[in-house]
Write an enzyme that holds these catalytic residues in place. Structure first.
Site, PDB file in Angstrom:
ATOM      1  N   GLU A 139       0.897  -1.325   0.025  1.00 59.91           N
ATOM      2  CA  GLU A 139      -0.115   0.008  -0.020  1.00 59.91           C
ATOM      3  C   GLU A 139       0.854   1.454   0.175  1.00 59.91           C
ATOM      4  OE1 GLU A 139      -0.067  -2.078   2.204  1.00 59.91           O
ATOM      5  OE2 GLU A 139      -2.138  -3.031   2.510  1.00 59.91           O
ATOM      6  N   CYS A 168       2.936   8.392   2.047  1.00 62.57           N
ATOM      7  CA  CYS A 168       3.316   7.276   2.961  1.00 62.57           C
ATOM      8  C   CYS A 168       3.849   6.038   2.190  1.00 62.57           C
ATOM      9  CB  CYS A 168       2.397   7.180   4.113  1.00 62.57           C
ATOM     10  SG  CYS A 168       2.827   5.899   5.255  1.00 62.57           S
ATOM     11  N   CYS A 189       6.708  -7.527   7.053  1.00 59.73           N
ATOM     12  CA  CYS A 189       7.938  -6.858   8.004  1.00 59.73           C
ATOM     13  C   CYS A 189       8.163  -7.991   8.933  1.00 59.73           C
ATOM     14  CB  CYS A 189       7.507  -5.732   8.842  1.00 59.73           C
ATOM     15  SG  CYS A 189       8.721  -5.046   9.816  1.00 59.73           S
ATOM     16  N   CYS A 206       5.932  -6.600  15.618  1.00 61.33           N
ATOM     17  CA  CYS A 206       5.422  -5.679  16.479  1.00 61.33           C
ATOM     18  C   CYS A 206       4.246  -6.199  16.740  1.00 61.33           C
ATOM     19  CB  CYS A 206       5.541  -4.265  16.259  1.00 61.33           C
ATOM     20  SG  CYS A 206       7.217  -3.671  16.004  1.00 61.33           S
ATOM     21  N   CYS A 239       0.767  -4.263  15.236  1.00 58.61           N
ATOM     22  CA  CYS A 239       1.065  -4.057  13.565  1.00 58.61           C
ATOM     23  C   CYS A 239       0.622  -4.926  12.665  1.00 58.61           C
ATOM     24  CB  CYS A 239       2.538  -3.372  13.335  1.00 58.61           C
ATOM     25  SG  CYS A 239       2.937  -3.148  11.861  1.00 58.61           S
ATOM     26  N   GLY A 295       6.923  -2.423   6.292  1.00 58.20           N
ATOM     27  CA  GLY A 295       8.439  -2.662   6.198  1.00 58.20           C
ATOM     28  C   GLY A 295       8.985  -1.737   7.232  1.00 58.20           C
ATOM     29  N   GLU A 296      10.517  -2.367   7.399  1.00 60.47           N
ATOM     30  CA  GLU A 296      11.184  -1.594   8.264  1.00 60.47           C
ATOM     31  C   GLU A 296      12.434  -1.170   7.434  1.00 60.47           C
ATOM     32  OE1 GLU A 296      11.944  -0.476  11.433  1.00 60.47           O
ATOM     33  OE2 GLU A 296      13.828   0.230  10.451  1.00 60.47           O
ATOM     34  N   SER A 343      11.301   6.080   9.268  1.00 55.41           N
ATOM     35  CA  SER A 343      10.912   5.838  10.452  1.00 55.41           C
ATOM     36  C   SER A 343      11.323   4.220  10.904  1.00 55.41           C
ATOM     37  CB  SER A 343       9.067   5.629  10.562  1.00 55.41           C
ATOM     38  OG  SER A 343       8.627   4.944  11.799  1.00 55.41           O
ATOM     39  N   SER A 374      10.116   4.544  16.487  1.00 53.54           N
ATOM     40  CA  SER A 374       9.179   4.106  17.292  1.00 53.54           C
ATOM     41  C   SER A 374       9.308   3.688  18.455  1.00 53.54           C
ATOM     42  CB  SER A 374       8.608   2.827  16.267  1.00 53.54           C
ATOM     43  OG  SER A 374       8.164   3.442  14.828  1.00 53.54           O
ATOM     44  N   LEU A 375       9.075   4.548  19.562  1.00 53.75           N
ATOM     45  CA  LEU A 375       9.652   3.893  20.852  1.00 53.75           C
ATOM     46  C   LEU A 375       8.645   3.224  21.695  1.00 53.75           C
ATOM     47  CD1 LEU A 375      12.381   4.614  22.473  1.00 53.75           C
ATOM     48  CD2 LEU A 375      10.889   6.176  23.759  1.00 53.75           C
ATOM     49  N   HIS A 376       7.304   3.826  21.676  1.00 56.56           N
ATOM     50  CA  HIS A 376       6.256   3.178  22.252  1.00 56.56           C
ATOM     51  C   HIS A 376       6.035   2.703  23.471  1.00 56.56           C
ATOM     52  CE1 HIS A 376       5.359   3.617  18.123  1.00 56.56           C
ATOM     53  NE2 HIS A 376       5.681   2.380  17.750  1.00 56.56           N
ATOM     54  N   ASN A 404      -4.413   2.123  16.491  1.00 52.69           N
ATOM     55  CA  ASN A 404      -5.501   1.916  15.408  1.00 52.69           C
ATOM     56  C   ASN A 404      -5.831   0.529  15.459  1.00 52.69           C
ATOM     57  OD1 ASN A 404      -5.738   4.524  14.244  1.00 52.69           O
ATOM     58  ND2 ASN A 404      -3.940   4.097  13.246  1.00 52.69           N
ATOM     59  N   CYS A 416      -2.068   4.120  10.360  1.00 57.71           N
ATOM     60  CA  CYS A 416      -0.668   3.803  10.966  1.00 57.71           C
ATOM     61  C   CYS A 416      -0.859   2.126  11.259  1.00 57.71           C
ATOM     62  CB  CYS A 416      -0.128   4.391  12.006  1.00 57.71           C
ATOM     63  SG  CYS A 416       0.518   5.847  11.943  1.00 57.71           S
TER      64      CYS A 416
HETATM   65  N1  SAH Z   1       8.796  -0.086  10.763  1.00 60.22           N
HETATM   66  C1  SAH Z   1       8.848   1.445  10.960  1.00 60.22           C
HETATM   67  C2  SAH Z   1       8.037   2.038   9.856  1.00 60.22           C
HETATM   68  C3  SAH Z   1       6.588   1.724   9.485  1.00 60.22           C
HETATM   69  S1  SAH Z   1       5.288   1.720  10.796  1.00 60.22           S
HETATM   70  C4  SAH Z   1       8.453   1.541  12.165  1.00 60.22           C
HETATM   71  O1  SAH Z   1       7.829   0.799  13.058  1.00 60.22           O
HETATM   72  O2  SAH Z   1       8.792   2.730  12.590  1.00 60.22           O
HETATM   73  C5  SAH Z   1       4.889   3.313  11.021  1.00 60.22           C
HETATM   74  C6  SAH Z   1       4.474   3.851  12.213  1.00 60.22           C
HETATM   75  O3  SAH Z   1       3.182   3.165  12.389  1.00 60.22           O
HETATM   76  C7  SAH Z   1       5.237   3.391  13.490  1.00 60.22           C
HETATM   77  O4  SAH Z   1       5.502   4.178  14.467  1.00 60.22           O
HETATM   78  C8  SAH Z   1       4.514   2.051  13.877  1.00 60.22           C
HETATM   79  O5  SAH Z   1       4.774   1.632  15.383  1.00 60.22           O
HETATM   80  C9  SAH Z   1       3.058   2.549  13.639  1.00 60.22           C
HETATM   81  N2  SAH Z   1       2.055   1.691  14.053  1.00 60.22           N
HETATM   82  C10 SAH Z   1       2.202   0.380  13.848  1.00 60.22           C
HETATM   83  N3  SAH Z   1       1.109  -0.283  14.045  1.00 60.22           N
HETATM   84  C11 SAH Z   1       0.039   0.656  14.680  1.00 60.22           C
HETATM   85  C12 SAH Z   1      -1.304   0.697  15.059  1.00 60.22           C
HETATM   86  N4  SAH Z   1      -1.851  -0.574  15.098  1.00 60.22           N
HETATM   87  N5  SAH Z   1      -1.893   1.954  15.151  1.00 60.22           N
HETATM   88  C13 SAH Z   1      -1.257   2.990  15.421  1.00 60.22           C
HETATM   89  N6  SAH Z   1       0.008   3.105  15.020  1.00 60.22           N
HETATM   90  C14 SAH Z   1       0.703   1.843  14.632  1.00 60.22           C
HETATM   91 FE1  SF4 Z   2       7.415  -3.676  11.241  1.00 61.11          FE
HETATM   92 FE2  SF4 Z   2       7.132  -1.124  12.001  1.00 61.11          FE
HETATM   93 FE3  SF4 Z   2       5.114  -2.742  11.829  1.00 61.11          FE
HETATM   94 FE4  SF4 Z   2       7.130  -3.139  13.646  1.00 61.11          FE
HETATM   95  S1  SF4 Z   2       5.454  -1.297  13.509  1.00 61.11           S
HETATM   96  S2  SF4 Z   2       6.193  -4.822  12.665  1.00 61.11           S
HETATM   97  S3  SF4 Z   2       8.795  -2.446  12.685  1.00 61.11           S
HETATM   98  S4  SF4 Z   2       6.249  -2.108  10.186  1.00 61.11           S
END
Ligand code: SAH
Ligand code: SF4
Length: 339
Positions: free
Chosen positions: A91, A106, A113, A117, A120, A160-161, A190, A213-215, A289, A332
């Site tokens: 996408e 984006c 990936c 996580c 995600c 992807g990362e 990111s 992406s700290l979280h 989300n 996201c």
């Molecule tokens: N892999 C990279 C970039 C893609 S993800 C990364 O992780 O940074 C882009 C952003 O969306 C990241 O900050 C990720 O943590 C966030 N993200 C992933 N799943 C999500 C969700 N369900 N709700 C909100 N943000 C999310």
């Molecule tokens: Fe991959 Fe980023 Fe999703 Fe984590 S948040 S699984 S690093 S795309």
């Protein structure tokens, strides 16, 4: 074999024009039509003679990426499902922010990936393959061709990362800069925190924005939602970010997805402020989300504002990322290649 014009550099395009008996100058015209004027087809390149356009159509196409589906959200966000020649799909999301003339794309850097996580949708899919530089830039080309609009900003926040496909991502950024004429400061990469690659970007003195992406502010929590914490923990990450800001002179963006009951407490906010106290950064809070098949909840509204407030009183600059395209699964973390 048909030539794909968008997979040629200006130099290659010039050689191609010379090889079919045209002047080098034609290459520059074609190049501008493709990258700056966002035309849909060779027919639209109206400053080329009709005869040359017909000839060109026999030999070449602008791009061979397929738009499988296009969905428009009630907030104006557009999600494109794109397909490469090996039938793999990713996408790309186009976001308009009402207050600015900017159009942000984006983009995806990999199909799937490997980082897994827990929150995600892309992570659930697993890793399929890396995208080549042109496969990355063709996503933006496809958007421009479909909409006739010029993209002004790029964020690597699709599937992807990006730091695990670093050289292709850097090559794509070079094409975005040189061919699409998108400034390096208008691009954001990111990452979930691949420490050795962050160090590499510091050495390269990257001038685009690095978003992390700290979280979670504590390892115990981060480990539960981000497996990468076991390999590159918060302590290592912090050290590398401090070095990065010193070497590049750039502040970093900290992304923090607020998940109800997981990382959205007042204690977490205070721990986060402490963790970030000596780092030059902006904080971007993202509301979780929902993703099909996971057990997480969205945070309560009050908790979101309290979290923001606690960071602000600690002196940090915080924004809440506007939700985009939630109704079409374009927000996201909701990208998984499904139709
Ligand atoms: N892999 C990279 C970039 C893609 S993800 C990364 O992780 O940074 C882009 C952003 O969306 C990241 O900050 C990720 O943590 C966030 N993200 C992933 N799943 C999500 C969700 N369900 N709700 C909100 N943000 C999310
Ligand atoms: Fe991959 Fe980023 Fe999703 Fe984590 S948040 S699984 S690093 S795309």
């Amino acid at each position: 074999m048909m030539k794909v014009l968008s997979r040629m550099s200006l130099g290659e395009l010039e050689e191609f024009c010379l090889s079919i008996g045209q002047s080098k100058f034609r290459a520059r015209q074609i190049y501008n039509w493709i990258y700056l004027k966002s035309v849909k087809s060779i027919d639209d390149m109206t400053d080329l003679s009709k005869r040359f356009r017909e000839e060109l159509k026999e030999l070449a196409v602008v791009s061979d990426i397929k738009v499988v589906k296009k969905q428009v959200s009630s907030d104006g966000t557009v999600k494109f499902l794109l397909e490469y020649s090996d039938a793999q799909r990713v996408e790309t999301v186009l976001m308009r922010f009402d207050n600015r003339a900017n159009l942000t794309a984006c983009v995806s850097s990999q199909v799937g990936c490997a980082m897994g996580c827990a929150f995600c949708a892309t992570g659930k899919r697993g890793f399929i393959r890396n995208l080549t530089p042109y496969e990355i830039t063709e996503q933006v080309l496809a958007i421009q061709m479909e909409t006739g609009l010029k993209v002004t900003n790029i964020v690597f926040m699709g599937q992807g990362e990006p730091l695990l496909n670093l050289y292709n991502v850097l090559a794509a950024m070079k094409i975005f800069n040189e061919s699409f004429q998108i400034g390096v400061r208008r691009m954001t990469v990111s990452t979930c925190g691949i420490v050795p690659q962050i160090n590499k970007l510091a050495q390269l003195n990257m001038q685009s924005t690095l978003a992390i992406s700290l979280h979670a502010p504590k390892s115990e929590i981060r480990q539960k939602i981000m497996p990468v914490e076991k390999k590159y923990n918060l302590e290592l990450l912090k050290k590398s970010l401090i070095d990065y800001t010193k070497m590049t002179g750039r502040r970093v963006t900290i992304e923090y997805v607020l998940i109800g009951g997981v990382n959205d407490s007042a204690v977490c906010a205070k721990d986060l402020a402490y963790y970030l106290s000596d780092l030059n950064c902006n904080i971007n809070l993202i509301v979780y989300n929902p993703v099909e098949g996971d057990e997480f909840k969205r945070p309560k509204k009050d908790d979101i504002y309290k979290f923001k407030y606690l960071l602000e009183v600690a002196g940090k600059k915080v924004t809440i990322r506007l939700e985009r395209g939630l109704d079409i699964d374009a927000a996201c973390g909701q990208l998984s290649g499904k139709v």
